[in-house]
Motif scaffolding. Structure first.
Motif, PDB file in Angstrom:
ATOM      1  N   ILE A   1       0.838  -1.203   0.000  1.00  0.00           N
ATOM      2  CA  ILE A   1       0.000   0.000   0.000  1.00  0.00           C
ATOM      3  C   ILE A   1       0.873   1.254   0.000  1.00  0.00           C
ATOM      4  O   ILE A   1       0.613   2.228  -0.720  1.00  0.00           O
ATOM      5  N   ASP A   2       1.935   1.243   0.813  1.00  0.00           N
ATOM      6  CA  ASP A   2       2.831   2.401   0.854  1.00  0.00           C
ATOM      7  C   ASP A   2       3.481   2.642  -0.505  1.00  0.00           C
ATOM      8  O   ASP A   2       3.666   3.796  -0.919  1.00  0.00           O
ATOM      9  N   ASP A   3       3.849   1.560  -1.195  1.00  0.00           N
ATOM     10  CA  ASP A   3       4.388   1.703  -2.553  1.00  0.00           C
ATOM     11  C   ASP A   3       3.387   2.419  -3.457  1.00  0.00           C
ATOM     12  O   ASP A   3       3.745   3.303  -4.240  1.00  0.00           O
ATOM     13  N   CYS A   4       2.126   2.021  -3.363  1.00  0.00           N
ATOM     14  CA  CYS A   4       1.092   2.607  -4.223  1.00  0.00           C
ATOM     15  C   CYS A   4       0.856   4.074  -3.888  1.00  0.00           C
ATOM     16  O   CYS A   4       0.619   4.901  -4.779  1.00  0.00           O
TER      17      CYS A   4
ATOM     18  N   ARG B   1      -0.805  -4.160  -6.677  1.00  0.00           N
ATOM     19  CA  ARG B   1      -0.567  -2.717  -6.759  1.00  0.00           C
ATOM     20  C   ARG B   1      -1.560  -2.064  -7.706  1.00  0.00           C
ATOM     21  O   ARG B   1      -2.022  -0.934  -7.476  1.00  0.00           O
ATOM     22  N   GLU B   2      -1.912  -2.763  -8.794  1.00  0.00           N
ATOM     23  CA  GLU B   2      -2.934  -2.232  -9.706  1.00  0.00           C
ATOM     24  C   GLU B   2      -4.263  -2.039  -8.977  1.00  0.00           C
ATOM     25  O   GLU B   2      -4.962  -1.048  -9.194  1.00  0.00           O
TER      26      GLU B   2
ATOM     27  N   GLY C   1      -7.340  -8.167   6.341  1.00  0.00           N
ATOM     28  CA  GLY C   1      -8.326  -7.226   5.839  1.00  0.00           C
ATOM     29  C   GLY C   1      -7.728  -5.843   5.624  1.00  0.00           C
ATOM     30  O   GLY C   1      -6.820  -5.424   6.345  1.00  0.00           O
ATOM     31  N   VAL C   2      -8.238  -5.146   4.619  1.00  0.00           N
ATOM     32  CA  VAL C   2      -7.831  -3.776   4.323  1.00  0.00           C
ATOM     33  C   VAL C   2      -9.086  -2.956   4.034  1.00  0.00           C
ATOM     34  O   VAL C   2      -9.933  -3.381   3.236  1.00  0.00           O
ATOM     35  N   LYS C   3      -9.206  -1.809   4.692  1.00  0.00           N
ATOM     36  CA  LYS C   3     -10.282  -0.872   4.380  1.00  0.00           C
ATOM     37  C   LYS C   3      -9.674   0.377   3.733  1.00  0.00           C
ATOM     38  O   LYS C   3      -8.708   0.939   4.259  1.00  0.00           O
ATOM     39  N   VAL C   4     -10.233   0.776   2.613  1.00  0.00           N
ATOM     40  CA  VAL C   4      -9.816   1.989   1.911  1.00  0.00           C
ATOM     41  C   VAL C   4     -11.016   2.933   1.920  1.00  0.00           C
ATOM     42  O   VAL C   4     -12.002   2.696   1.214  1.00  0.00           O
TER      43      VAL C   4
END
Length: 505
Positions: A213-216, A255-256, A298-301
């Motif tokens: 996520i940090d890369d993105c 990443r996409e 899990g990831v919340k955006v």
């Protein structure tokens, strides 16, 4: 329209170099297919528009100086058609043997009509168009891989030169981001190549979702930070990380996913706002095809943007559905959904008008033992050796030369298979690195000759294509373009395991 290959030959005998604006050559012959499509011998470019004629003459000039010009696309107005015909030209210089100099005797121009004969049935027409599109796409992909090889190789050299610590932190981070973007571009090209060749194998590895996520966020910083601030808008990014277990996946594809979600969030906050990433760990869902003993990551955006109406929310993952009008393709979130599904994950959206939008993604965690073993594995030592490098692309050739020289090897770069064979006759090498796609003699053919004449010599194939099967009987290892310094290092250690390493010298 006759699908026969168009062929014409020019004579290039001249006493002095001709101006670059005119060709020094005189047409000698063209076949019937050429005359029918392009024009008669007295006017071989007569059916091309002015700009295409200038490009064709310029290609002849380049060939007269010894350059090979391929993939030149022009349009010819054939008398039997209302629409112009697209023609793909290859301009090939013909010279004496190297021992007699580099004088160009003639130029052969071949052309392929990228349109179907009028007698074809619809199924033939569709097949022909798809085959032509596939060939052109693979050619473009190969050229892009060569460009990315040069870009990534020079970034590797900057890193290996141990000068990064002298640069400001933001410059260091930008160089890392450029390298990451180039790597993802290469992965996207390889994905396209695999699709065309019906090879959908994915290369899965353990991944740190927070680092990804940090890369993105770094990659998309111009969109969520720099550009909005120039407009007087501020978008804040917040991170709430709990350092969950690793997941298994394809880094470039995930990443996409997150790049798509970030860009959609920015679009949903035209007046600014907050973009928040939250990671957490939960129990496996027994309804999913995952290992129930493993945790789920899990990831919340979440964004504080304009939100969505229920009817839009219901269709958000449909292919071609977009709320951006002509600025949108409707493919971003559809691709995101597909990628998450391919990773045995789930994605859902929660939104309401004026209340922002939250995407929730769940992925099965990776096996911890396998992940730890992979992370702790040591790279093999690289032996020091005398290497012959063969590549017709000067930028790629120079990059390989510098990367290998930096690793302590003695490198001799050449631009063609024939030059390589000449060098092998009078010199001793431990290893040959050869490009696959080269004119006159490609890498597969060179490897076969080397295998016959020097069976003890290891050959590594460098390829921007996915189908390397013609070379496999005669090469010891294959490295895909674009490559890194570590890829070259690993290839050498694989094919020359008994060579002394730098640590022993």
């Amino acid at each position: 329209m006759n699908p026969e290959l168009l062929v014409a030959t020019w004579s290039c005998h001249q006493s002095k170099p001709a101006p670059r604006t005119t060709t020094p050559c005189t047409i000698l012959h063209c076949n019937e297919a050429w005359r029918h499509v392009m024009g008669p011998t007295r006017s071989p470019w007569g059916r091309l528009p002015d700009d295409d004629q200038q490009r064709a003459v310029g290609a002849l000039d380049e060939a007269a100086s010894g350059a090979l010009v391929t993939g030149l696309l022009v349009s010819a107005q054939a008398p039997s058609r209302d629409e112009p015909l697209p023609i793909l030209l290859n301009v090939i210089p013909v010279r004496h043997a190297p021992s007699e100099g580099t004088h160009i005797d003639a130029i052969t121009v071949t052309g392929e009509v990228l349109a179907e004969p009028s007698s074809w049935v619809p199924s033939q027409t569709k097949r022909h168009r798809m085959e032509t599109l596939g060939r052109m796409t693979m050619g473009v992909a190969h050229d892009l891989n060569n460009l990315l090889s040069g870009l990534m190789g020079h970034l590797e050299l900057v890193r290996e030169a141990n000068v990064l610590h002298h640069l400001p932190d933001d410059v260091q981070q930008s160089l890392k981001t450029v390298h990451r973007a180039a790597s993802d571009g290469a992965s996207l090209i390889q994905k396209l190549q695999r699709y065309i060749r019906d090879d959908t194998e994915m290369h899965i590895e353990p991944l740190d979702i927070e680092a990804l996520i940090d890369d993105c966020l770094m990659l998309t910083q111009p969109y969520w930070r720099n550009e909005p601030r120039r407009k007087g808008i501020r978008i804040e990014v917040e991170r709430d990380y709990v350092h969950p277990p690793l997941i298994k996946g394809v880094a470039s594809e995930l990443r996409e996913v997150f790049v798509n979600l970030i860009l959609n969030a920015v679009h949903a906050m035209p007046e600014g706002g907050t973009l928040r990433f939250t990671t957490y760990t939960t129990q496996a869902d027994a309804t999913r095809d995952t290992n129930a003993d493993n945790d789920v990551v899990g990831v919340k955006v979440a964004d504080s943007g304009v939100g969505m109406e229920p009817d839009v929310q219901a269709r958000i993952f449909e292919p071609l559905f977009t709320t951006k009008g002509e600025d949108g393709t409707g493919l971003g979130l559809s691709a995101t959904y597909s990628i998450v599904q391919e990773h045995n994950g789930t994605i859902r959206v929660d939104s309401a008008p004026g209340e922002g939008t939250t995407f929730t993604l769940l992925f099965p965690s990776a096996d911890r033992t396998a992940s730890d073993a992979s992370a702790d594995a040591d790279r093999p030592d690289t032996p020091q050796c005398h290497i012959l490098v063969v590549d017709d692309e000067a930028m790629v050739r120079r990059t390989i030369d510098k990367l290998l020289t930096h690793q302590g090897h003695t490198v001799h770069p050449v631009a063609s298979a024939q030059e390589a064979l000449d060098e092998l006759e009078g010199n001793t090498f431990d290893l040959v690195f050869t490009d696959f796609g080269m004119p006159e003699m490609n890498g597969a053919q060179l490897a076969e000759v080397v295998h016959d004449r020097h069976p003890e010599l290891a050959v590594v194939l460098l390829s921007g294509y996915t189908d390397t099967s013609p070379a496999l009987p005669h090469v010891d290892h294959v490295v895909s373009k674009p490559f890194t310094a570590n890829d070259l290092k690993a290839a050498i250690a694989t094919v020359l395991p008994d060579m002394p390493s730098p640590n022993d010298s």
